[in-house]
Design an enzyme around this catalytic site. Sequence first.
Site, PDB file in Angstrom:
ATOM      1  N   SER A  49      19.544  -8.543 -24.299  1.00  0.00           N
ATOM      2  CA  SER A  49      20.905  -8.807 -23.852  1.00  0.00           C
ATOM      3  C   SER A  49      21.581  -7.499 -23.502  1.00  0.00           C
ATOM      4  CB  SER A  49      21.710  -9.532 -24.934  1.00  0.00           C
ATOM      5  OG  SER A  49      22.057  -8.651 -25.983  1.00  0.00           O
ATOM      6  N   LYS A  50      22.562  -7.565 -22.601  1.00  0.00           N
ATOM      7  CA  LYS A  50      23.303  -6.382 -22.170  1.00  0.00           C
ATOM      8  C   LYS A  50      23.980  -5.689 -23.346  1.00  0.00           C
ATOM      9  CE  LYS A  50      23.731  -5.224 -17.694  1.00  0.00           C
ATOM     10  NZ  LYS A  50      23.682  -3.830 -17.222  1.00  0.00           N
ATOM     11  N   ARG A  51      24.395  -6.485 -24.338  1.00  0.00           N
ATOM     12  CA  ARG A  51      25.116  -5.911 -25.470  1.00  0.00           C
ATOM     13  C   ARG A  51      24.252  -4.941 -26.272  1.00  0.00           C
ATOM     14  NH1 ARG A  51      28.144 -11.197 -28.101  1.00  0.00           N
ATOM     15  NH2 ARG A  51      29.496 -11.696 -26.324  1.00  0.00           N
ATOM     16  N   GLU A  52      22.946  -5.177 -26.256  1.00  0.00           N
ATOM     17  CA  GLU A  52      22.063  -4.409 -27.135  1.00  0.00           C
ATOM     18  C   GLU A  52      21.149  -3.446 -26.382  1.00  0.00           C
ATOM     19  OE1 GLU A  52      20.204  -6.594 -30.303  1.00  0.00           O
ATOM     20  OE2 GLU A  52      21.680  -8.187 -30.167  1.00  0.00           O
ATOM     21  N   ASP A 100      19.408  -0.729 -14.307  1.00  0.00           N
ATOM     22  CA  ASP A 100      19.551   0.206 -15.427  1.00  0.00           C
ATOM     23  C   ASP A 100      18.364   1.163 -15.491  1.00  0.00           C
ATOM     24  OD1 ASP A 100      21.875  -1.075 -16.200  1.00  0.00           O
ATOM     25  OD2 ASP A 100      20.884  -2.359 -17.671  1.00  0.00           O
TER      26      ASP A 100
END
Length: 479
Positions: free
Chosen positions: A252-255, A262
């Site tokens: 996930s983008k959060r982690e 990217d």
Amino acid sequence: MEVRTRFAPSPTGYMHIGNLRTALYSYLHARKNKGKFILRIEDTDQARLVADSIRVIYDSLAVTGLEHDEGPDKGGPVGPYVQSERRAIYKEYAERLLSEGHAYRCFCEKDEKTEKQPDEEQEGPLLGYDGRCNRLSEAEVKENLAKGRPYVIRQKIDREGQTSFNDFVYGLITVDHKQLDDQILLKRDGYPTYNFANVVDDHLMGITHVMRGCEYISSTPKYILLYRAFGWSIPEHIHLPHILNEAGRKLSKREGSVALSDFLEKGYLPEAILNYIALLGWNPGTEQEYFTKAGLVEKFDIARIGRSPAIFDEKKLSWLNGQHLKAMKPEDAHKLFLKFYPEKIVTALDVRKLSGLIQSKVEKPADILGMVSFLSELDEYPMELFVNKKNKTTPESSRAVLTDLKSILSGLTSWEYAVIYAAVNSCAEAKGSKIGPIMWPLRIALSGLAVTPTGAIEIAELLGKDETLRRISVGIGKL
């Protein structure tokens, strides 16, 4: 039968690594079997569309070299290849299901409580639509239509029986119909749901092998029932294992990084990214890990896709990226590295020579700044670095070595590797020493580091005579 695979992304943002793996496997299977790889844009969820996302899809496929044979930008015999342009097709097939008793109109309001209730024999709650509009009489349906009440079209699923299908990866899967709800096929705005559109499109586009994430396994029985309701042949289903982060959770983008962009920004090569994600769920049956795209096409076999979740390890990606960098032509590597060199180094040093020296040491170009920054500016460093047990160097011996080297190197009229090496070697011979105890203090004085991407002589050649002597003097001063 011609193998036809598809990549059907939704234009809702970036290219996720999981999506890219699906595209890659679909591409490899088509190319391995001399088939066709189709790009289809699934934009039926209008609320989630993100501007320029279709361009991101095209750019991502282009940069990774996953060329599609048919698609919105190329056309083909079964277009259009954008779902929002196929609304009339979905309406036609939804109406067909209505007329044949495999679907029904649902007039329920969105905020109306319509969840199924668990029965006495069932463990846990059974969520989903309770099927109440399927029980409307023909007269009630006509009355609602006459009033102009909006409706969706739902799939009609018999609560009795089971549906089984053979997944290529997970084997025979059987689901009780009582676990399935009557999913929406056509929404009020006339757009189809993903679950309906992909079945219709996969059939009309002649898709023979459907690859998608294993999170869709639970929905696949509904798709199978739709194929059977239409009397269509069922394509091969290949559900791919999850890709997890090192903590065992879904990417996930959060982690951390999950988008292709990217990794490209960090300097990872597209071919290295493809190489790595190919190994996230598939293995060649050998110890081989380095693959070019052509090598993947040759070796890829869907029979070697596993069930176990794959762990995304960026360290492994970095290592593979390093292998691909080593295999690059020196000129191509230099062009890539130039984007990551500090301006001071580009203007002061022979960066083409530097690129050649570090090409085999770099794993990802984003690390280059940290590797070479000492060449532009010598930071403060502790005197303790001059101590090396292996070479038996001490501050005292290092001071004597640097003093002698300064005298010898000052007299050189040519500043090339062979000449510098000969001078340093003569210093070792004069002291009756191996060259290691001479090189170590020279490396520390020139870099202020215990570990450098290249040897002391190479560093001296890059720095030039004046800067080399200046740094040696700084080292002597410290000692």
